[in-house]
Enzyme design. Structure first.
Site, PDB file in Angstrom:
ATOM      1  N   HIS A 106       7.029   0.263   5.499  1.00 17.54           N
ATOM      2  CA  HIS A 106       5.670   0.510   5.972  1.00 17.54           C
ATOM      3  C   HIS A 106       5.257  -0.590   6.946  1.00 17.54           C
ATOM      4  CE1 HIS A 106       1.117   0.312   5.222  1.00 17.54           C
ATOM      5  NE2 HIS A 106       1.320   1.343   6.007  1.00 17.54           N
ATOM      6  N   LEU A 107       5.135  -1.820   6.462  1.00 15.02           N
ATOM      7  CA  LEU A 107       4.727  -2.930   7.329  1.00 15.02           C
ATOM      8  C   LEU A 107       5.584  -4.177   7.165  1.00 15.02           C
ATOM      9  CD1 LEU A 107       0.821  -2.651   7.160  1.00 15.02           C
ATOM     10  CD2 LEU A 107       2.329  -1.983   9.032  1.00 15.02           C
ATOM     11  N   CYS A 125       1.838  -5.139  -1.155  1.00 15.83           N
ATOM     12  CA  CYS A 125       0.839  -5.110  -0.084  1.00 15.83           C
ATOM     13  C   CYS A 125       0.052  -3.804  -0.033  1.00 15.83           C
ATOM     14  CB  CYS A 125       1.509  -5.346   1.267  1.00 15.83           C
ATOM     15  SG  CYS A 125       2.404  -6.899   1.362  1.00 15.83           S
ATOM     16  N   HIS A 126       0.767  -2.675  -0.004  1.00 12.99           N
ATOM     17  CA  HIS A 126       0.096  -1.399   0.195  1.00 12.99           C
ATOM     18  C   HIS A 126       0.494  -0.327  -0.808  1.00 12.99           C
ATOM     19  CE1 HIS A 126      -0.018  -3.492   4.132  1.00 12.99           C
ATOM     20  NE2 HIS A 126      -1.290  -3.194   3.980  1.00 12.99           N
ATOM     21  N   GLY A 127       1.294  -0.675  -1.809  1.00 13.84           N
ATOM     22  CA  GLY A 127       1.561   0.233  -2.911  1.00 13.84           C
ATOM     23  C   GLY A 127       2.742   1.171  -2.785  1.00 13.84           C
TER      24      GLY A 127
END
Length: 168
Positions: A106-107, A125-127
């Site tokens: 993702h990132l 961070c974002h799951g």
């Protein structure tokens, strides 16, 4: 006089040898390209994840348990965000070994091993959640954890950086 001459010769010999010795080291382009690395699999226990670095990137080397292998083989492709069969994630004859890049797709965060709902990794961070063979199963990550090029030299040693397929 003898001491001064001897010292001058020693300094001159060292100055002449320095360029010869430094020319034997790999140049900056070779180092930046990332020479292959070897990983000894012998000390890795069932279920353990080992982190190594190749080309400045984190690589996860994981020894799957027999239960994980069985569970991962039985996951239906329809349950995945980026469908990939178990056999495309491991090398033939080495079902218990997984080698993947260690950054969330993702990132780029580093997922935490043995976390989440799928026996694999969870990105703090974002799951995003990945299963035990690095397939994305939940969250914003769009694709599975990529597989670096690698090959088995023996049953207990892999060479990351050559001899394998590019990212899967």
């Amino acid at each position: 006089m003898y001491l001064a001459t001897g010292a001058g010769l020693a300094v001159g010999a060292a100055a002449a040898a320095w360029p010869l010795i430094s020319s034997m080291a790999p140049d900056a382009d070779t180092i930046a390209a990332g020479a292959p690395i070897e990983v000894d699999l012998t000390p890795i226990q069932d279920g353990q994840i080992v982190n190594v670095f190749w080309r400045g990137k984190l690589i996860f080397v994981r020894k799957l348990t027999e239960k994980e292998v069985g569970d991962m083989k039985s996951v239906p492709l329809s349950a995945m965000i980026d469908p990939a069969a178990f056999t495309t994630r491991v090398k033939n004859g080495h079902d218990q070994w997984l080698v993947v890049y260690g950054n969330c797709t993702h990132l780029g965060c580093v997922p935490i091993g043995h976390q989440g709902n799928f026996e694999g990794w969870a990105c703090p961070c974002h799951g995003s959640q990945f299963d035990a063979v690095g397939r994305v199963r939940h969250g914003p990550a769009p694709i599975n954890l990529p597989i670096p090029p690698y090959a088995f030299e023996t049953d207990t040693k892999i060479r990351i950086g050559e001899g394998g397929k590019e990212a899967a």
